[in-house]
Design a protein around this motif. Sequence first.
Motif, PDB file in Angstrom:
ATOM      1  N   ARG A 158       0.911  -1.170  -0.103  1.00 16.15           N
ATOM      2  CA  ARG A 158       0.109  -0.001   0.222  1.00 16.15           C
ATOM      3  C   ARG A 158       0.941   1.221  -0.088  1.00 16.15           C
ATOM      4  O   ARG A 158       1.736   1.201   0.896  1.00 16.15           O
ATOM      5  CB  ARG A 158      -0.831   0.079   1.445  1.00 16.15           C
ATOM      6  CG  ARG A 158      -1.830   1.241   1.185  1.00 16.15           C
ATOM      7  CD  ARG A 158      -2.915   1.067   2.448  1.00 16.15           C
ATOM      8  NE  ARG A 158      -2.462   0.737   3.624  1.00 16.15           N
ATOM      9  CZ  ARG A 158      -2.223  -0.325   4.484  1.00 16.15           C
ATOM     10  NH1 ARG A 158      -2.830  -1.577   3.977  1.00 16.15           N
ATOM     11  NH2 ARG A 158      -1.747  -0.338   5.698  1.00 16.15           N
ATOM     12  N   PHE A 159       0.371   2.432  -0.975  1.00 12.64           N
ATOM     13  CA  PHE A 159       1.254   3.413  -0.795  1.00 12.64           C
ATOM     14  C   PHE A 159       0.671   4.679  -1.379  1.00 12.64           C
ATOM     15  O   PHE A 159      -0.599   4.358  -1.958  1.00 12.64           O
ATOM     16  CB  PHE A 159       2.544   3.235  -1.730  1.00 12.64           C
ATOM     17  CG  PHE A 159       2.029   2.624  -2.998  1.00 12.64           C
ATOM     18  CD1 PHE A 159       1.818   3.588  -4.132  1.00 12.64           C
ATOM     19  CD2 PHE A 159       2.429   1.107  -3.380  1.00 12.64           C
ATOM     20  CE1 PHE A 159       1.629   3.214  -5.608  1.00 12.64           C
ATOM     21  CE2 PHE A 159       2.233   0.646  -4.908  1.00 12.64           C
ATOM     22  CZ  PHE A 159       1.639   1.788  -5.734  1.00 12.64           C
ATOM     23  N   ARG A 171      -2.828   3.573  -3.055  1.00 17.28           N
ATOM     24  CA  ARG A 171      -2.935   2.530  -3.973  1.00 17.28           C
ATOM     25  C   ARG A 171      -2.815   1.213  -3.436  1.00 17.28           C
ATOM     26  O   ARG A 171      -1.766   1.316  -2.372  1.00 17.28           O
ATOM     27  CB  ARG A 171      -2.089   2.666  -5.198  1.00 17.28           C
ATOM     28  CG  ARG A 171      -2.335   3.922  -6.043  1.00 17.28           C
ATOM     29  CD  ARG A 171      -3.609   4.149  -6.574  1.00 17.28           C
ATOM     30  NE  ARG A 171      -3.670   3.417  -7.765  1.00 17.28           N
ATOM     31  CZ  ARG A 171      -3.406   4.133  -9.034  1.00 17.28           C
ATOM     32  NH1 ARG A 171      -2.999   5.278  -9.177  1.00 17.28           N
ATOM     33  NH2 ARG A 171      -3.943   3.217 -10.191  1.00 17.28           N
ATOM     34  N   THR A 172      -3.140   0.002  -3.494  1.00 17.48           N
ATOM     35  CA  THR A 172      -2.943  -0.978  -2.967  1.00 17.48           C
ATOM     36  C   THR A 172      -2.785  -2.007  -4.214  1.00 17.48           C
ATOM     37  O   THR A 172      -3.594  -2.284  -5.134  1.00 17.48           O
ATOM     38  CB  THR A 172      -4.056  -1.712  -2.164  1.00 17.48           C
ATOM     39  OG1 THR A 172      -4.334  -0.715  -0.881  1.00 17.48           O
ATOM     40  CG2 THR A 172      -3.652  -2.947  -1.522  1.00 17.48           C
ATOM     41  N   ASP A 203       9.502   6.830  -8.288  1.00 15.03           N
ATOM     42  CA  ASP A 203       9.854   8.187  -7.806  1.00 15.03           C
ATOM     43  C   ASP A 203       8.503   8.993  -7.438  1.00 15.03           C
ATOM     44  O   ASP A 203       8.625  10.333  -6.920  1.00 15.03           O
ATOM     45  CB  ASP A 203      10.440   9.190  -8.616  1.00 15.03           C
ATOM     46  CG  ASP A 203      10.059   9.345 -10.186  1.00 15.03           C
ATOM     47  OD1 ASP A 203       9.779   8.262 -10.774  1.00 15.03           O
ATOM     48  OD2 ASP A 203       9.791  10.300 -10.704  1.00 15.03           O
ATOM     49  N   ARG A 204       7.526   8.434  -7.655  1.00 12.04           N
ATOM     50  CA  ARG A 204       6.265   9.000  -7.462  1.00 12.04           C
ATOM     51  C   ARG A 204       5.534   8.493  -6.001  1.00 12.04           C
ATOM     52  O   ARG A 204       4.180   8.917  -5.815  1.00 12.04           O
ATOM     53  CB  ARG A 204       4.961   9.158  -8.637  1.00 12.04           C
ATOM     54  CG  ARG A 204       5.584   9.915  -9.895  1.00 12.04           C
ATOM     55  CD  ARG A 204       4.618   9.682 -10.766  1.00 12.04           C
ATOM     56  NE  ARG A 204       4.761  10.670 -12.155  1.00 12.04           N
ATOM     57  CZ  ARG A 204       4.380  10.782 -13.135  1.00 12.04           C
ATOM     58  NH1 ARG A 204       3.440   9.734 -13.481  1.00 12.04           N
ATOM     59  NH2 ARG A 204       4.656  11.657 -14.055  1.00 12.04           N
ATOM     60  N   MET A 205       6.198   7.334  -5.676  1.00 12.09           N
ATOM     61  CA  MET A 205       5.551   6.649  -4.503  1.00 12.09           C
ATOM     62  C   MET A 205       5.911   7.127  -3.159  1.00 12.09           C
ATOM     63  O   MET A 205       6.877   7.878  -2.942  1.00 12.09           O
ATOM     64  CB  MET A 205       6.072   5.416  -4.414  1.00 12.09           C
ATOM     65  CG  MET A 205       5.310   4.457  -5.642  1.00 12.09           C
ATOM     66  SD  MET A 205       6.027   2.815  -5.275  1.00 12.09           S
ATOM     67  CE  MET A 205       5.377   1.866  -6.752  1.00 12.09           C
ATOM     68  N   VAL A 209       4.229   0.392   2.246  1.00  5.92           N
ATOM     69  CA  VAL A 209       4.210  -0.497   3.291  1.00  5.92           C
ATOM     70  C   VAL A 209       3.770  -1.874   2.880  1.00  5.92           C
ATOM     71  O   VAL A 209       2.805  -1.668   2.115  1.00  5.92           O
ATOM     72  CB  VAL A 209       3.704  -0.051   4.763  1.00  5.92           C
ATOM     73  CG1 VAL A 209       4.305   1.245   5.140  1.00  5.92           C
ATOM     74  CG2 VAL A 209       2.062   0.253   4.196  1.00  5.92           C
ATOM     75  N   THR A 210       4.359  -2.931   3.365  1.00 10.48           N
ATOM     76  CA  THR A 210       3.898  -4.184   3.059  1.00 10.48           C
ATOM     77  C   THR A 210       2.859  -4.387   4.000  1.00 10.48           C
ATOM     78  O   THR A 210       2.719  -4.132   5.146  1.00 10.48           O
ATOM     79  CB  THR A 210       4.855  -5.192   3.055  1.00 10.48           C
ATOM     80  OG1 THR A 210       5.605  -5.291   4.435  1.00 10.48           O
ATOM     81  CG2 THR A 210       5.907  -5.146   2.159  1.00 10.48           C
TER      82      THR A 210
END
Length: 319
Positions: A158-159, A171-172, A203-205, A209-210
Motif C-alpha cells: 500500500r502506498f 493505491r493497493t 519516484d512518485r511513491m 508499506v507491505t
Amino acid sequence: MSAESTTERVLRLLVLLQRRPSWTAAELAAELGVTDRSVRRDVERLRALGYPVHATAGVGGGYRLGAGTRLPPLLLDDEEAIATAVSLRLASGSTVAGAGGAALRALSKLDQVMPPRLRAEIRAVYGATETLAGPADEIDPELLMTLARACRDAVRVRFRYAGRDGGERERTVEPVRMVVAGRRWYLMARDVDRDDWRTFRLDRMREAVTTTWRFRPGEHPDPVAYVQRSVTEAPYRCLARVRLHAPPDRVRELVPPQVGRVEDDRDGACVLVVGGDDPQWLAVRVALLGFEAEVLDPPELREAAALLARRLAAMARTG
C-alpha cells in the motif's frame, strides 16, 4: 610447511570454493596437492576468518561456500576485479539515494588493495570514458527493499501515489517485478481496486508499506514488455505506427526502449511504435532516423509529414 605457504594454500582453497557450487574433499585435496586432513584443517582456518564453509557428510558429500552473518573479504581474479571496479564507478552516478556514496566507498577499498598493473588498466578505462546521463529523481533504497521483498514474498503493498494530474491517491497493489528504463524505476503490479495491471513510477511513491495480505501469483504480462508499452504509449496523446524499411536491430540501436517499441515485420523491415503529444514533432523524429518510412497510423501523422515536406521543400528553394 611454512606459514606463508599455508596462507597461500588457504587462499587457493578459497578461490576453488568460489569457483564451483560444491567440491568433495578428495577433489580439493587433488587440486591443492595435499591430504584430506589438510583440507579439513584449511576449511577450519577459513571458518575462523568468517567464511561460511558448509560440509555435508556421506557419499556425495563435500564442501560448499554458503551465506554468512557478515560479508567476508572476496578474492577476485583480474577480469572480475576490473569488471567490479568499472561497475562501481558507473554505480557512483546511481539514481538510488545513497548508492553513489556506497559505491565510491567500495571502490576506494578495492582500489587500495588493487595490484598496480590492474590499477593502471582501470585508470585507462576511466580516462577514456565519459557518462552522458540526463537528470533523474533519486529513489529511496528502503523503498526498493520494501518492493523487492513484496515481489519475492507475494504480499500486497500500500502506498501514496502522485498521478500526472498532480493529485495523490492511496493505491493497493500486488507487485510482480521492478523494471529500470533509462534512469527511471517502474513497478509492474496488479492494482487491487481497479482489478487490472498497472505501471507505477517509484519516484512518485510515498509511504510504501507491505501488508499482511498474501496473494497467489498467477498469469501476468511480461514485465519488461508491459512497462515498455506503458512508458512509450500510455502518457501520450498521439500514438504513431510507422513501417521502416530498415533491419529491426539497426532501428533498436537508434531508438531506446523507453522511447519507442520496434516490432519485426516482413521482408526484413520493422514497425516503430512511438508516442508523442505533437504529430509534427513525431514526423521530425521519424524523418531524422534516416530510413524510408510508411505511416500506418494515425492520419494526423501523415498530414504532419506532408506539411513538413512542403516546408523543407520551400527551405530548399530559398535563395
